[in-house]
Design a protein around this motif. Sequence first.
Motif, PDB file in Angstrom:
ATOM      1  N   LEU A   1       0.830  -1.210   0.000  1.00  0.00           N
ATOM      2  CA  LEU A   1       0.000   0.000   0.000  1.00  0.00           C
ATOM      3  C   LEU A   1       0.864   1.258   0.000  1.00  0.00           C
ATOM      4  N   SER A   2       2.007   1.220   0.667  1.00  0.00           N
ATOM      5  CA  SER A   2       2.915   2.365   0.642  1.00  0.00           C
ATOM      6  C   SER A   2       3.351   2.661  -0.784  1.00  0.00           C
ATOM      7  N   ASN A   3       3.692   1.618  -1.540  1.00  0.00           N
ATOM      8  CA  ASN A   3       4.097   1.801  -2.934  1.00  0.00           C
ATOM      9  C   ASN A   3       2.927   2.212  -3.813  1.00  0.00           C
ATOM     10  N   ASP A   4       1.753   1.618  -3.557  1.00  0.00           N
ATOM     11  CA  ASP A   4       0.600   1.871  -4.418  1.00  0.00           C
ATOM     12  C   ASP A   4       0.040   3.283  -4.216  1.00  0.00           C
ATOM     13  N   VAL A   5      -0.120   3.711  -2.955  1.00  0.00           N
ATOM     14  CA  VAL A   5      -0.677   5.025  -2.664  1.00  0.00           C
ATOM     15  C   VAL A   5       0.419   6.095  -2.688  1.00  0.00           C
ATOM     16  N   GLN A   6       1.666   5.657  -2.704  1.00  0.00           N
ATOM     17  CA  GLN A   6       2.837   6.543  -2.773  1.00  0.00           C
ATOM     18  C   GLN A   6       2.940   7.444  -1.537  1.00  0.00           C
ATOM     19  N   VAL A   7       2.889   6.800  -0.381  1.00  0.00           N
ATOM     20  CA  VAL A   7       2.966   7.530   0.876  1.00  0.00           C
ATOM     21  C   VAL A   7       3.773   6.711   1.881  1.00  0.00           C
ATOM     22  N   PRO A   8       4.619   7.363   2.705  1.00  0.00           N
ATOM     23  CA  PRO A   8       5.328   6.620   3.755  1.00  0.00           C
ATOM     24  C   PRO A   8       4.338   6.136   4.820  1.00  0.00           C
ATOM     25  N   ILE A   9       4.591   4.954   5.364  1.00  0.00           N
ATOM     26  CA  ILE A   9       3.762   4.417   6.446  1.00  0.00           C
ATOM     27  C   ILE A   9       4.679   4.056   7.605  1.00  0.00           C
ATOM     28  N   TYR A  10       4.431   4.678   8.758  1.00  0.00           N
ATOM     29  CA  TYR A  10       5.248   4.440   9.950  1.00  0.00           C
ATOM     30  C   TYR A  10       4.452   3.616  10.947  1.00  0.00           C
ATOM     31  N   VAL A  11       5.088   2.570  11.468  1.00  0.00           N
ATOM     32  CA  VAL A  11       4.430   1.684  12.423  1.00  0.00           C
ATOM     33  C   VAL A  11       5.113   1.819  13.784  1.00  0.00           C
ATOM     34  N   TYR A  12       4.359   2.299  14.780  1.00  0.00           N
ATOM     35  CA  TYR A  12       4.868   2.432  16.142  1.00  0.00           C
ATOM     36  C   TYR A  12       4.582   1.136  16.914  1.00  0.00           C
ATOM     37  N   ASN A  13       5.573   0.678  17.685  1.00  0.00           N
ATOM     38  CA  ASN A  13       5.419  -0.573  18.414  1.00  0.00           C
ATOM     39  C   ASN A  13       6.322  -0.557  19.637  1.00  0.00           C
ATOM     40  N   THR A  14       6.225  -1.588  20.476  1.00  0.00           N
ATOM     41  CA  THR A  14       7.051  -1.662  21.689  1.00  0.00           C
ATOM     42  C   THR A  14       8.247  -2.590  21.517  1.00  0.00           C
TER      43      THR A  14
END
Length: 300
Positions: free
Chosen positions: A246-259
């Motif tokens: 989806l990051s490549n398709d929508v052309q937007v960075p996606i950041y995932v916050y986790n522990t």
Amino acid sequence: MMEELFSKQREEHKQLQSSIASLRRQAKEGNKKQKKQVQQKIADMEADLSQRHAQERTDLERTEEPEEGNEQDDLVATLLKQMESTDLDKPKKSPENSKSEAVDQPKETKKSRNRQKERLERRKAEMQQLSERAETEHADTVDKQKVEKDELSKILSNSGLVAVDIIPDGHCLFASISHQLNYHFNIKLNYHQLRDRAANYIFKHGDEYSGFLLDEDTGEVMSVEQYCNEIRTTGKWGGDIEIQALSNDVQVPIYVYNTNGPIIKFEPQEAKHTTPVCIAYYQHLYGLGAHYNSLVYNNK
């Protein structure tokens, strides 16, 4: 019943270990990101099986406990009936025979009663042990949930973010990204549409993903076509592969916050939007397994 359950659970554990071995062999051939995805899949599979086995043992304890009481009542009734039959129905015997019977009969009754009592006590001890084990596992799960919630809340607070709850229905990854796209860019794509776009991108670039598309239940590698069909038409859980697609398709960075470490950043091959889509990953907080929430700026 307990012996049958133990046998079934042992067999399921063996099957899980076989699936895990297969996953680890696949991980050796992948890149760093794919290896991390496989390790997360293994952890989720082990946690799911452990929780299900604990619940099965608890359920069996509840259903079998009344049966033990009934068996004991039936035994007492049978013994009383035998005693009545001996006293009232049987003809009187010679003193010598009566003496022999008086000596032998109580021994048989006592022996039978002791065997039943020992069996019931043994079953009761087994069920108590299983109950204590289930309570311990439940307590461990609750502790993990609290620790994860507190740690992630602190991470988000330091970043000026707050979580927006997304329904944990199997579509949470796509629903979270849908919420983010609308929140940041006024892009209105619901989770059904995002499932389609992720599946289309994976199918179009099948050579890049072949060998890393796993069945949720068995851990076995699926064909690209079968995998994409499940992404489109079922509630199949989404993970790193779908995020990158989806990051490549929508052309937007996606950041995932986790522990589990630093922010996981998925960068598109070509960026149309520079503001990152931010989501939170929970491994323990929700009882159904891994979950994603959307993250918005904390304006308080």
